[in-house]
Enzyme design. Structure first.
Site, PDB file in Angstrom:
ATOM      1  CG  MET A   1      23.192  12.224   3.235  1.00  0.00           C
ATOM      2  SD  MET A   1      24.462  13.308   2.387  1.00  0.00           S
ATOM      3  CE  MET A   1      23.184  13.925   1.051  1.00  0.00           C
TER       4      MET A   1
ATOM      5  CG  PHE B   1      -9.381  -9.966  10.829  1.00  0.00           C
ATOM      6  CD1 PHE B   1      -8.236 -10.479  11.340  1.00  0.00           C
ATOM      7  CD2 PHE B   1      -9.799 -10.145   9.598  1.00  0.00           C
ATOM      8  CE1 PHE B   1      -7.157 -10.674  10.360  1.00  0.00           C
ATOM      9  CE2 PHE B   1      -8.699 -10.430   8.498  1.00  0.00           C
ATOM     10  CZ  PHE B   1      -7.511 -10.746   9.050  1.00  0.00           C
ATOM     11  CD  GLN B   2      -7.168  -7.489   7.012  1.00  0.00           C
ATOM     12  OE1 GLN B   2      -7.866  -7.285   6.410  1.00  0.00           O
ATOM     13  NE2 GLN B   2      -5.860  -8.078   6.743  1.00  0.00           N
TER      14      GLN B   2
ATOM     15  CE  LYS C   1     -16.887  -6.673   3.175  1.00  0.00           C
ATOM     16  NZ  LYS C   1     -16.201  -8.070   3.477  1.00  0.00           N
TER      17      LYS C   1
ATOM     18  CD  GLU D   1      -1.724  -2.369   1.657  1.00  0.00           C
ATOM     19  OE1 GLU D   1      -0.574  -2.560   1.960  1.00  0.00           O
ATOM     20  OE2 GLU D   1      -2.538  -3.267   1.738  1.00  0.00           O
TER      21      GLU D   1
END
Lengths: 603, 173
Positions: free
Chosen positions: A499, A131-132, A181, A69
């Site tokens: 760097m 969940f999630q 949802k 993502e």
């Protein structure tokens, strides 16, 4: 007094009005279509399945499946930065949302318009550690410009249109819309963008004419002026770049640019002094230090630019144009603050300049240019050339010369290669340079290049990378292969986090703590394993041939592993905590004695 | 040449008019903690149900440059409709209410009642051992009252936080 609040479609549905309702997921797709969105970057998951179902049933909006993502947000940033449009992201709840956080923070600091949809567990499960589930609006609140949790399908369309308005208006930024949802499956009323005006968020874009007039007066009286231009000009649109060019030509004044502003003013123009700041050019930084009038157009006095605040351009009157009032007087107190769109402000400055028949003080300006040319003669970007080993600067010079005349979009990762790219690749047009300036996100460049390539099919898109940064989002190679995107990944491979190594060498006594990657992949084989093309250049003699081969690849990504001098450092450099006039030009100067104790705590 | 503003810490009262929507207080508070600004006092309540408007009063102590930043940063928040720095825009009034529970008997009990009377505090609850006083005033007046009443058996204090309003006939929104 507050403006009267326009009543926005708040009247309850009457029986006379036939309202056809569609479910939340379809509302989302319809809203995107009405917002002119053609591309969405995303990754499916449980909490966004209804939206993916709606996407499946249509052909107007193209979904680009990333591999993580974070890549989706950077790709949307690249898409947005190279087109001026809003980038759109769609991810699932929980880890989908948390993976997107880095990209959101990146877009916030660099003012990139992005709308990110996140799925959420159904409304009745919110707060139950489902969940999630994660508190997406809580987590993203400080790293977005604004965010929404939509609990009512009837409000979804309006929220989406508002979000696009917020993302692109004023100082652009990322906006998150969290959609449970059940809301995606509930029928709701659709309203079109024309029916929605934001009730409170109407940022001021018109500058005060009085301030513009005072600014022009100051600009006309200047003896040692400088235009200090930033990313705001890119965000304002191509007209702002045109106005800047016009105004600079009218005045004959020198122009420098921040990292984010490169391309707004053509690098090939003799009035351009190059980038300023920590790794900016000697002439740009000394001109900033010595100027008597500084005209800040859409830049924000970032700490990478100012160096030591108390010694920043001590003898100048400062004009600051910024669309974000909070950027004014934040770190540097200015004499003439101007809140508004920088493009509009420059246009108005030109008008006032012409109306009052101003002209530059020719004698003073000639003297100023003579001084600047003296600084230029130092050739601060010079480096020791080699026949046997590829110097990273040389690799970029060859890349620049061999791509001359070809419209090229450059993205970068973060580190030495990024600074060298800013110094050695010359940008003549806005929106052709995509880099993570504010947040400094390693792993930005490849997904950003994917977003750019999708927006500009057939154009040359190159991610200038380091071998450490590229591994942070290397999975997006798979995305590039899937969509046959011929992005070029030009790795300046010095085997070190360059760097970090440079700072350890210069100010931490050469104790190279964890900055060497002892087990790097074979990038040629890695490219091939993904289904791309892998090339390698080990000597300066091989370089041109490899770059030409790279440019010829047109149907899949190509990684070029350029084995460069691992000891090369990025100069010139303002030691941390020092002022512009204390620049170090090359390795012959001792930097550790130049870094004050207070500089050690700075990043 | 630019004159730097003198860096003296000042206490300012801000009125923030916001849309009464989920998370708006978190945004304001998160802004202060995220940017390292100080909150001396914060109150919030809905003031217009019809239009869905809440009013937040924040008291913050900082140097002038930061106070200017606070105002600008608050204005940047999307649900914020208006920010007014009451302290710098003109004469203003601020009030805070305190409820104080005092447990004492004998002389101390009588003295507590007398002090409360002098301060025009209201007695809103009483038992044979205790009083609860309600007292409204400026932050400083409450501090004074608390100081005087502490040795007289003060066992509990609750304070509402400061609310502020500009003097005169004009409304800020």
């Amino acid at each position: 007094m507050l403006q009267p609040i326009p009543k926005v479609q708040d009247e309850p549905h009457t029986d006379k009005r036939v309202v056809s309702k569609i479910n939340g997921a379809d509302i989302l797709v319809k809203a995107l279509r009405d917002q002119g969105v053609d591309t969405v970057f995303g990754y499916p998951g449980g909490a966004v399945l209804p939206i993916y179902d709606a996407i499946f049933k249509q052909n107007d909006i193209r979904h680009i499946l990333v591999r993580q993502e974070g890549g989706a947000v950077h790709a949307a940033e690249g898409y947005a930065r190279s087109t001026g449009k809003v980038g759109v992201v769609l991810v699932t709840s929980g880890p989908g949302a948390t993976n997107a956080v880095t990209g959101l923070a990146d877009a916030l600091l660099d003012s990139i318009p992005v709308v990110c949809f996140t799925g959420q567990v159904p409304t009745h499960l919110i707060g139950n550690d489902a969940f999630q589930e994660c508190d997406t609006t809580g987590i993203t609140r400080p790293c977005t410009k604004h965010n929404y949790l939509v609990k009512d399908a009837d409000k979804l369309a309006r929220t989406i249109h508002e979000a696009f308005h917020v993302a692109r208006s004023g100082r652009p930024g990322p906006v998150v819309i969290d959609i449970p949802k059940d809301v995606q499956l509930t029928p709701g009323e659709y309203v079109s963008p024309a029916q929605v005006t934001h009730k409170t968020y109407q940022p001021k874009t018109m500058p005060e004419l009085d301030a513009i007039e005072r600014a022009v007066e100051l600009i006309a009286d200047a003896q040692r002026p400088i235009f200090y231009t930033g990313g705001g000009i890119i965000n304002s649109g191509s007209k702002a770049s045109e106005s800047l060019r016009k105004f600079a030509r009218m005045t004959g004044y020198p122009v420098t640019s921040t990292l984010m502003g490169l391309g707004a003013y053509p690098a090939s123009d003799p009035q351009f002094l190059g980038m300023l700041g920590m790794h900016g050019t000697y002439e740009a930084n000394l001109a900033m230090h010595g100027c008597d009038v500084m005209i800040n157009l859409g830049a924000r006095f970032d700490d990478r630019v100012t160096g030591k605040l108390s010694e920043f351009s001590p003898n100048s009157k400062k004009i600051h144009v910024d669309i974000d009032a909070s950027s004014i007087n934040k770190t540097i107190v200015v004499d003439i603050p101007i809140v508004g769109d920088v493009g509009v402000a420059i246009e108005q400055m030109i008008k006032v300049w012409e109306k009052k028949k101003h002209s530059a003080n020719k004698a003073a300006l000639a003297k100023w240019w003579a001084q600047i040319n003296e600084w230029r003669a130092k050739k601060c970007l010079a480096y020791k050339k080699s026949d046997t080993i590829i110097k990273p600067q040389y690799a970029l010079e060859r890349l620049r010369d061999l791509t001359k005349g070809v419209e090229t979009f450059i993205t970068t990762e973060v580190g030495q290669h990024q600074m060298w790219a800013a110094q050695f690749l010359h940008f003549d047009e806005p929106n052709h340079w995509m880099t993570s300036g504010g947040l400094g996100t390693m792993g930005y460049g490849l997904p950003a290049a994917i977003g750019v390539q999708l927006a500009h099919p057939g154009k040359l898109v190159i991610d200038v990378a380091g071998e450490a940064s590229i591994l942070m989002n290397i999975q997006e190679m798979s995305t590039a292969v899937q969509y046959r995107l011929p992005v070029k990944i030009f790795i300046l491979n010095n085997q070190w986090m360059g760097m970090v190594r440079q700072w350890q060498e210069l100010i931490h006594g050469g104790r190279y703590s964890e900055s060497y990657t002892a087990a790097l992949p074979d990038f040629v084989k890695l490219a091939e394993a993904f289904g791309g093309v892998g090339l390698r250049a080990k000597t300066p003699a091989e370089l041109d041939g490899v770059i030409k081969q790279m440019m010829a690849v047109n149907d899949r990504p190509c990684i070029v592993d350029v084995c460069v001098d691992e000891k090369e450092n990025c100069y010139p450099m303002i030691p941390s905590g020092r002022a512009h006039n204390e620049m170090i030009l090359n390795s012959d100067q001792d930097i550790s004695s130049k870094t004050p104790d207070e500089g050690l705590v700075l990043v | 040449m630019t004159d730097q503003i003198p860096q003296v810490i000042q206490r300012h009262v801000f009125s923030v008019i916001v849309d009464d929507e989920a998370g708006v207080l978190a945004r304001v508070v998160g802004l202060f903690s995220g940017r390292g600004y100080n909150i001396d006092s914060l109150t919030v309540a809905n003031v217009n149900k019809e239009q869905g408007i809440s009013r937040i009063t924040i008291v913050s102590s900082a140097v002038p440059q930061i106070l200017e930043q606070i105002e600008a940063q608050l204005n940047r928040l999307v649900p914020v409709r208006k920010v007014v720095d009451l302290t710098s825009t003109g004469p203003m009034l601020e009030r805070e209410t305190a409820l104080l529970k005092v447990n004492s008997t004998g002389e101390k009990r009588i003295e507590a009642l007398r002090i409360a009377d002098v301060f025009h505090a209201k007695t809103i609850d009483a038992t044979l051992q205790s009083f609860i006083f309600e007292f409204s005033g400026t932050n400083e007046e409450i501090n004074n009252f608390v100081e005087l009443i502490t040795p007289l058996g003060l066992i509990e204090v609750v304070r509402s936080g400061v609310v502020g309003i500009a003097r005169g006939s004009k409304a800020i929104f």
